[in-house]
Design an enzyme around this catalytic site. Structure first.
Site, PDB file in Angstrom:
ATOM      1  N   ASP B  41      12.552 -61.770  -5.868  1.00 17.55           N
ATOM      2  CA  ASP B  41      13.452 -62.367  -4.893  1.00 17.55           C
ATOM      3  C   ASP B  41      12.808 -62.248  -3.523  1.00 17.55           C
ATOM      4  OD1 ASP B  41      15.626 -63.457  -3.712  1.00 17.55           O
ATOM      5  OD2 ASP B  41      16.992 -61.780  -4.071  1.00 17.55           O
ATOM      6  N   ASP B 134      13.717 -69.465  -3.894  1.00 19.53           N
ATOM      7  CA  ASP B 134      13.171 -68.176  -3.482  1.00 19.53           C
ATOM      8  C   ASP B 134      13.352 -67.059  -4.494  1.00 19.53           C
ATOM      9  OD1 ASP B 134      15.877 -68.159  -3.141  1.00 19.53           O
ATOM     10  OD2 ASP B 134      15.846 -66.960  -1.323  1.00 19.53           O
ATOM     11  N   GLU B 135      13.775 -67.363  -5.705  1.00 19.80           N
ATOM     12  CA  GLU B 135      13.861 -66.285  -6.695  1.00 19.80           C
ATOM     13  C   GLU B 135      13.586 -66.826  -8.091  1.00 19.80           C
ATOM     14  OE1 GLU B 135      17.771 -64.663  -7.515  1.00 19.80           O
ATOM     15  OE2 GLU B 135      18.669 -66.183  -6.232  1.00 19.80           O
TER      16      GLU B 135
END
Lengths: 372, 417
Positions: B41, B134-135
């Site tokens: 993350d 983003d993860e």
């Protein structure tokens, strides 16, 4: 109310009624069938507020009266009773129950008062005529595949029945289209039908009507007004609202100048289409037709799953051409042809294509191509 | 106990400071080298990208979000110290942090950076399941022989590389299933690396709140609380049947999660289920012409994405949100799948006309679902709409021009409304 009736007679009457009842219902009374007994007749009435069916049967009526019970429950019970059984229906209005007795079975069903049952208002019909069951069967069976399911174009959600001019004079005509396919089926106009208003018969009504048309000898009394249509046999009366909308001017979209003529055995053609379509994904089955002199090559090319090709001997004498169609649409129109060869009339790969059954002028189909 | 220096990647024996480089960032855990399911993350991703691209922002509170009534999309750690959280209304964020620098999201830039990170993850394992830009989950089982290093080292190397090559930091969670990996990545943010081993799973979960479970939002939490369930130990008191009876399919999942069990696989190629686009207006709109313009632009965006991915869809969805926040959705199935903006727009427009609500609306969106791979064929034409063929050809031609000269090279007048 108390009556006795033979199980087979009862089943036939109740099954027609229960099929009109909507499965998912929010108004309890609409799930019920209204049973009315008088003299030596019992009458079953069901409605979804758009369609009403009344089914009459002979019964031994001991006590006249009326009540309503859940249509599907009654149907299920009668279906499971032994063949040949004598069924006795007894209404107990004080207890609000209907008892169903046969052989050693005994059922007690909840009822709703008959006064709550919505009976469709009777109306005046402008046109009344009689037609043989096979004539109506052909008109609706051959057109209903093209009925649209698209709710935004609700006026296409039925078969447009009207009086029209054809080469041999006036005809009774049924037209259905969803924009991709169109079916136009003609029958001789019964004299009393002249002047009938054009009506759009809803899809569900067409389905219910079909059950009245199985008997080849039957004569169907048809009554039409601007808002309703009624089909009646001595036993069954089917009344339906018609779709309140204007059917588009279909005559403008039927190509008049398609000259490239292909004649092919309809069932051979349908089987070949079905075979080559097997390799394609289910969703967008495009079949390509490559035509040259007396030869038709059908092919499917699905990038992920594979390719297929089949050659057919046909009668074709025009320029070479290529055209693509949704396989399902081709199969559906090809399966309308019962005796004759299928005759396709093409213009170009982007234009609508016409199909006829041999030289029969009374049935015409149009199908839109896909760009392949 | 096996240990690892997160800075120089030296394998160590349980020490508090790296013997090779002296860094205090030493990770020690009995199962360090045997776990293989990870969740990565990025730390305050959008804000970090903005700070990277504009160093003058480095020490300032930065909030990504926008619009008069927008919400906070991402807040940097400086702003988070002041109490700003994502999904917080912007006005509230500004009350807490009046000197914040507010930046409108630059999605295309973030997407580009995300692609670079994805490429780095792809080098670690073929099984990468992104959850957003983003993860992502990664399953590194069986990669030790290939890399010559256990997953923990490869993951530490990944975040080190993200920092040195992209100037961005991320946090890693490493565990034995997806649920715990995701929980772990959040334990020690930013620049974190947390491990939940098999042996400690039960102890770890016991006193955690059930809101830890991804997907348990305010509504589910309330339902659980009504049943007296606040923590995992509350959950453990319930039978499997009782949970299923009370919470349906979620109940069975809760029973497993309560025991730290999660059998879901990390799936690299989870097929896309739908493509959609929606927008919240600056001010509620009732004007049909204005709404029509938005509808066209939404349809065009969805179609662009479908075309870019080579996908067609068979179900068109229209979504509206009224001023009172009530959501109206309408859908329609097509006979043949489409990827044309024209078809999408026309069907959505027909659905809109059927809604019979004069508005005003605060949100409008449209989408395409029941997706399949596009082939060479175009939809069948429409007898009752003879211009369809021309319009679809015009759209393909327009696409070719946009491809060459940029997406704004040619647009429909309708899109300027």
């Amino acid at each position: 109310m108390k009556l006795s009736i033979e199980r087979g007679t009862l089943l036939k009457a109740v099954s027609q009624a229960q099929s009109v009842v909507e499965r998912r219902n929010t108004i309890p009374i609409l799930a019920n069938v209204l049973i009315e007994a008088e003299d030596d007749t019992v009458q079953f009435r069901a409605t979804d507020l758009d369609i009403e069916v009344v089914d009459r049967a002979t019964a031994h009526v001991e006590r006249a009266g009326a009540t309503t019970v859940a249509a599907t429950t009654l149907h299920e019970i009668v279906r499971k009773l032994p063949d040949g059984a004598l069924v006795t229906l007894t209404a107990d209005s004080a207890a609000g129950r209907l008892s169903v007795e046969a052989v050693r079975s005994n059922f007690s069903l909840a009822t709703l008062p008959r006064e709550d049952f919505p009976v469709m208002a009777t109306s005046e019909y402008d046109t009344n005529f009689s037609a043989a069951a096979p004539v109506l069967r052909r008109l609706f069976d051959k057109s209903k595949f093209a009925i649209s399911t698209e709710e935004t174009r609700y006026y296409l959600n039925g078969v447009y029945m009207h009086v029209s001019e054809a080469d041999g004079g006036k005809v009774l005509r049924c037209v259905a289209t969803d924009g991709h396919r169109l079916a136009r089926i003609d029958a001789d106009l019964p004299p009393e039908a002249d002047g009938m208003p054009g009506v759009i018969v809803p899809r569900k009504t067409v389905g219910e009507l079909r059950k009245l048309l199985d008997d080849d000898e039957a004569q169907i009394a048809v009554s039409v007004s601007e808002t309703k249509i009624r089909f009646a046999t001595p036993e069954i009366t089917l009344t339906s609202k018609v779709i309140d909308g204007t059917f588009p001017d279909y005559t403008r979209v039927i190509p008049q100048a398609n000259t490239k003529r292909l004649e092919v055995d309809a069932s051979e053609f349908a089987q070949a289409v079905d075979r080559v379509a097997t390799v394609s994904s289910e969703r967008s089955r495009a079949v390509k037709l490559q035509l040259e002199e007396d030869k038709l090559v059908l092919s499917v090319n699905a990038p992920d799953s594979g390719a297929a090709e089949e050659e057919l001997a046909v009668a074709y004498g025009d320029d070479r051409m290529e055209i693509g169609f949704n396989a399902k649409y081709l199969l559906e129109i090809a399966s309308q042809v019962d005796r004759e060869n299928a005759v396709f009339l093409f213009n170009s790969s982007g234009d609508p294509t016409v199909m006829r059954e041999g030289n029969d002028q009374s049935a015409l189909y149009v199908v839109m191509p896909m760009r392949v | 106990m096996p240990a690892l220096c997160r800075d120089c990647l030296t394998e160590l024996e349980s020490v508090s400071r790296c013997t090779a480089c002296g860094s205090p960032r030493v990770l020690a855990h009995p199962e360090l080298f045997s776990l293989s399911i990870a969740h990565m993350d990025c730390d305050a991703f959008y804000a970090s990208v903005e700070k990277r691209d504009d160093p003058s922002l480095a020490d300032k509170p930065v909030i990504i979000g926008g619009g008069k009534r927008g919400v906070v999309s991402t807040a940097c750690y400086v702003a988070r110290i002041r109490g700003v959280r994502s999904a917080m209304p912007m006005f509230k964020a500004l009350e807490l942090c009046p000197d914040a620098v507010i930046i409108k999201p630059r999605m295309s830039v973030y997407a580009e950076v995300s692609k670079q990170i994805r490429a780095m993850m792809d080098e670690l394992t073929p099984i990468v399941e992104p959850l957003s830009l983003d993860e992502a989950f990664m399953d590194l089982a069986g990669t030790e022989r290939l890399h010559g290093a256990p997953p923990a080292i490869m993951l530490a190397r990944l975040v080190r590389r993200m920092q040195s090559e992209l100037g961005l930091t991320g946090s890693i969670g490493l565990s034995h299933n997806k649920f715990l990996a995701k929980v772990a990545s959040d334990l020690d943010k930013p620049r974190g690396f947390s491990i939940i081993g098999k042996a400690e799973t039960a102890d770890f979960l016991r006193d955690q709140p059930v809101s830890l479970i991804w997907g348990v939002g305010a509504v589910s939490r309330e339902a659980l609380e009504k049943a007296g369930i606040r923590t995992f130990s509350d959950l453990l008191r319930w039978d499997r049947e009782e949970l299923s009876a009370r919470f349906g399919s979620m109940g069975d999942r809760l029973w497993h999660l309560a025991r730290g069990q999660d059998a879901r696989r990390v799936s690299g190629s989870d097929p896309m289920k739908s493509i959609s686009n929606e927008t919240t207006f600056f001010e509620d709109i009732a004007d049909p012409d204005l709404l029509d313009g938005y509808l066209w632009r939404m349809a065009a965006k969805v179609a662009d994405r479908a075309k870019a991915k080579g996908i067609t869809g068979r179900v068109v969805t229209l979504k509206l949100k009224r001023s009172d926040h009530r959501i109206i959705t309408r859908r329609q199935s097509l006979r043949e799948p489409t990827q044309l903006a024209d078809t999408l727009y026309r069907r959505a427009r027909a659905l809109f006309d059927n809604v019979q609500d004069p508005g005003p609306f605060r949100l409008l969106g449209c989408g395409l679902s029941d997706l399949s791979k596009a082939d060479e064929t175009e939809e069948s034409g429409d007898l009752l709409d003879p211009q369809f063929g021309q319009r679809s050809e015009a759209e393909r031609a327009t696409d070719a021009i946009r491809e060459r000269f940029g997406s704004d090279a040619i647009v429909k007048g309708r899109s300027l409304r």
